[in-house]
Design a protein around this motif. Structure first.
Motif, PDB file in Angstrom:
ATOM      1  N   TRP A 122       0.933  -1.334   0.084  1.00 49.17           N
ATOM      2  CA  TRP A 122      -0.237   0.209  -0.111  1.00 49.17           C
ATOM      3  C   TRP A 122       0.996   1.052  -0.055  1.00 49.17           C
ATOM      4  O   TRP A 122       0.495   2.327  -0.541  1.00 49.17           O
ATOM      5  CB  TRP A 122      -0.681   0.026   1.465  1.00 49.17           C
ATOM      6  N   ASN A 123       2.047   1.121   0.658  1.00 45.42           N
ATOM      7  CA  ASN A 123       2.768   2.415   0.907  1.00 45.42           C
ATOM      8  C   ASN A 123       3.833   2.569  -0.203  1.00 45.42           C
ATOM      9  O   ASN A 123       4.699   3.270  -0.399  1.00 45.42           O
ATOM     10  CB  ASN A 123       3.829   2.297   2.149  1.00 45.42           C
ATOM     11  N   PRO A 183      -5.359   3.655   7.095  1.00 45.84           N
ATOM     12  CA  PRO A 183      -4.981   2.317   7.358  1.00 45.84           C
ATOM     13  C   PRO A 183      -3.929   1.855   7.976  1.00 45.84           C
ATOM     14  O   PRO A 183      -3.797   0.875   8.710  1.00 45.84           O
ATOM     15  CB  PRO A 183      -5.325   1.570   5.779  1.00 45.84           C
ATOM     16  N   VAL A 184      -2.875   2.490   7.469  1.00 44.51           N
ATOM     17  CA  VAL A 184      -1.542   2.121   8.171  1.00 44.51           C
ATOM     18  C   VAL A 184      -1.490   2.399   9.656  1.00 44.51           C
ATOM     19  O   VAL A 184      -1.133   1.635  10.365  1.00 44.51           O
ATOM     20  CB  VAL A 184      -0.291   3.080   7.348  1.00 44.51           C
ATOM     21  N   THR A 219      -1.220  -0.468  12.255  1.00 42.53           N
ATOM     22  CA  THR A 219      -0.095  -0.656  13.178  1.00 42.53           C
ATOM     23  C   THR A 219      -0.372  -0.451  14.694  1.00 42.53           C
ATOM     24  O   THR A 219       0.098  -1.095  15.463  1.00 42.53           O
ATOM     25  CB  THR A 219       0.852   0.660  12.957  1.00 42.53           C
ATOM     26  N   TYR A 220      -1.321   0.447  14.952  1.00 43.00           N
ATOM     27  CA  TYR A 220      -1.814   0.698  16.561  1.00 43.00           C
ATOM     28  C   TYR A 220      -2.280  -0.667  17.114  1.00 43.00           C
ATOM     29  O   TYR A 220      -2.195  -1.378  17.848  1.00 43.00           O
ATOM     30  CB  TYR A 220      -2.362   1.818  16.806  1.00 43.00           C
ATOM     31  N   ALA A 221      -3.106  -1.215  15.848  1.00 39.31           N
ATOM     32  CA  ALA A 221      -4.051  -2.505  16.378  1.00 39.31           C
ATOM     33  C   ALA A 221      -2.615  -3.663  16.529  1.00 39.31           C
ATOM     34  O   ALA A 221      -3.186  -4.678  17.481  1.00 39.31           O
ATOM     35  CB  ALA A 221      -4.833  -2.785  15.521  1.00 39.31           C
ATOM     36  N   GLY A 235       3.268   4.173  12.053  1.00 38.27           N
ATOM     37  CA  GLY A 235       2.158   4.089  11.432  1.00 38.27           C
ATOM     38  C   GLY A 235       1.863   5.078  10.351  1.00 38.27           C
ATOM     39  O   GLY A 235       0.791   5.297   9.793  1.00 38.27           O
ATOM     40  N   VAL A 236       3.007   5.822   9.885  1.00 34.75           N
ATOM     41  CA  VAL A 236       3.223   6.772   8.838  1.00 34.75           C
ATOM     42  C   VAL A 236       3.924   6.234   7.706  1.00 34.75           C
ATOM     43  O   VAL A 236       5.234   5.872   8.023  1.00 34.75           O
ATOM     44  CB  VAL A 236       3.632   8.064   9.503  1.00 34.75           C
ATOM     45  N   PRO A 237       3.298   6.200   6.471  1.00 41.59           N
ATOM     46  CA  PRO A 237       4.094   5.750   5.287  1.00 41.59           C
ATOM     47  C   PRO A 237       5.390   6.742   5.291  1.00 41.59           C
ATOM     48  O   PRO A 237       5.273   8.010   5.431  1.00 41.59           O
ATOM     49  CB  PRO A 237       3.274   5.696   4.358  1.00 41.59           C
TER      50      PRO A 237
END
Lengths: 278, 296
Positions: A214-215, A256-257, A261-263, B108-110
């Protein structure tokens, strides 16, 4: 015993500065994200000025509404989403059986295989993307979903293999053996004993692969001529100088990232970051 | 041979798709790129023409130097920040969970998005300049300095060491959580009784750190250095977003030669040089700094 009598001055300084330092680091970690979101919901008067404001003064959804209704977001979103999902599916299909085998190799051989996987990471992406782009031009795979999936797998397969080798390693061999003594074939033992035990690890790995795809920026840049992925869309607005579109697209890309990531925070162990080389 | 295949047919079958994929889509392309770098674009013969061309290019020399400075500077900054944070998170305190989550935020940040956020912060009219401006205004108000307008605002993207600092900071922001987690895992594997023994002997914090923590943490540090240096030398997205053309690094330079100037052979040569640098760095580190302990 001199040192125990002597006061540990450095220790005292460290103890006193502990929380201030922690708060300082926390602010540094949070501020860029705050600024990004802030720009996407601020009116130009607060941002495009000699002295931008730190707080959100004039709140507005304008940029979001513009981006959501522009018709440019959804094609990019769909492309990124589809490619990431397909990449994750293919990665799991190809890497799961292979990493099971690697995890059961003798220690020395396993080490060599893993180093080999690491070597592929040492080569610059721009170097691999170059012949791939030349090849895909010939094959008419530019701008296609399948072309991007094939390219993203280049990076994701070694990554997911690392994670999964670690996952399979901790499943005891005796489990399969006892199943085989009970009459199960090797494939059967693998499918009904090993894979279910590894399922949580496989799920987490799949999510990380999805996020990475995705990134992904470099391969998308080489392999896209007209149809952008979401990261390319962000880059497109950076180049055009679209301050607010950039912020809004970047925030959309991040959502979404950040959520995943937190989850999955508790799974963010060094195994997953460093692969199996410890 | 036949017996080998018969005994291991299932294993071979399971590993084959991955092996073929990596062979065809990674190994062959790598070799093709290396070959491209040694191929004369006009005659198609093997030659050193591309490397000769690169040596004469001012841009390439700049990119080469920039890549080195960013990598070494970035590595030092990341390890320092990661180590401090890991040591902090190792302690037990009440709000640890919250702080741990906050410090992991950049994960959590691209990368691309972190570049965008830093673009706003380090813009000429950005938030960092505004902060500097306000600080200097404050200092002026108190009477510590007389004039402020000479150095604020700073154009961070104008090239040179400022831009390099900006890129190194950007990369540090993005990867510090990863380095922290790697080092934290290493810290947590150090047995507690070693520390207890040190405490009984009356060692100061610095002595404990220097004589116990650092040596026992060496494998984790090696891991972090190798993973990070490989990524730092290949750095692409951040310089692309933050600096455009003013500070090329080798990876962005290679991209430009391919896409803008349509010189795939030159691009291949740059990629090959980059690979050689990375390999030399990793090997030298393992040989002289780590002496092979970390990866054993």
């Amino acid at each position: 015993m001199m040192s125990s009598v002597k006061k540990d001055r450095l220790g005292k300084i460290i103890d006193a500065s502990f929380f201030p330092l922690l708060i300082f680091f926390s602010l540094i970690m949070l501020i860029p994200v705050y600024i990004l979101v802030k720009v996407s919901i601020s009116q130009p008067v607060d941002v495009l000025t000699q002295h931008p404001t730190f707080l959100i003064r004039n709140f507005t959804w304008d940029h979001w509404i513009k981006v959501l209704t522009s018709g440019k977001l959804w094609p990019a979103f769909r492309k990124s989403f589809t490619v990431a999902t397909l990449t994750a599916i293919f990665a799991i299909i190809i890497a799961t059986p292979a990493s099971y085998v690697i995890s059961r190799l003798p220690k020395k051989v396993k080490y060599v295989v893993i180093l080999g996987l690491f070597f592929t990471r040492m080569f610059p992406n721009v170097g691999i993307a170059l012949p791939i782009a030349v090849k895909f031009l010939k094959w008419n795979l530019m701008d296609t979903y399948i072309g991007l999936v094939l390219a993203h797998l280049i990076e994701q397969l070694p990554f997911i293999t690392w994670i999964l080798v670690g996952t399979f390693e901790v499943i005891p061999v005796d489990l399969e053996k006892s199943a085989m003594i009970d009459g199960a074939s090797r494939l059967r033992a693998l499918m009904s004993i090993v894979i279910p035990n590894a399922a949580p690890g496989i799920a987490v790995a799949t999510l990380f692969v999805w996020l990475n795809s995705w990134n992904e920026f470099t391969y998308a840049l080489y392999l896209s001529l007209s149809e952008n992925t979401l990261p390319l869309q962000v880059y497109y607005y950076v180049n055009r100088g679209g301050f607010f579109q950039t912020a809004t697209y970047a925030t959309i890309l991040t959502i979404p990232v950040a959520v995943v990531t937190y989850a999955l925070q508790r799974y963010l162990k060094s195994d997953y970051l460093g692969g199996a080389i410890k | 041979m036949k017996r080998f295949f018969k005994k291991y047919h299932l294993e071979i079958l399971l590993i084959l798709p991955l092996a073929l994929y990596i062979f065809y889509f990674t190994l062959i392309p790598i070799l093709q790129t290396i070959k491209m770098g040694f191929t004369n674009p006009i005659t198609g013969n093997l030659s050193l023409e591309n490397y000769r061309y690169l040596l004469e290019r001012e841009d390439f020399r700049k990119a080469f130097v920039n890549t080195f400075i960013i990598s070494i500077l970035g590595l030092i900054m990341q390890l320092a920040a990661g180590l401090i944070l890991a040591l902090m998170l190792k302690k037990e305190f009440k709000t640890k969970g919250i702080f741990r989550a906050i410090i992991l935020t950049p994960m959590g940040v691209p990368t691309l998005v972190s570049g965008v956020a830093l673009l706003y912060i380090f813009d000429t009219q950005g938030y960092f300049n505004e902060l500097l401006y306000r600080i200097t205004e404050c200092l002026k108000y108190i009477g510590l300095i007389a004039n402020t307008y000479r150095f604020v605002p700073i154009d961070w993207a104008s090239g040179g060491i400022r831009t390099i600092l900006m890129i190194a900071f950007g990369d540090m922001w993005k990867v510090t959580p990863i380095v922290t987690l790697l080092l934290l895992a290493g810290l947590e594997s150090i047995p507690l009784d070693v520390y207890e023994a040190a405490q009984i002997d009356g060692a100061s914090k610095w002595q404990t750190f220097k004589n116990i923590t650092l040596p026992l943490l060496k494998p984790s540090i090696t891991m972090a250095v190798i993973l990070r240096s490989v990524d730092l030398f290949r750095i692409f997205e951040l310089p692309m977003i933050l600096a455009g053309k003013t500070v090329p690094v080798l990876a962005t330079y290679a991209f430009e030669e391919y896409r803008v100037y349509n010189n795939p052979n030159i691009s291949g040569a740059v990629s090959t040089i980059l690979l050689v640098i990375i390999m030399i760095f990793v090997l030298l580190y393992l040989k002289y700094v780590d002496k092979g302990e970390g990866l054993a």
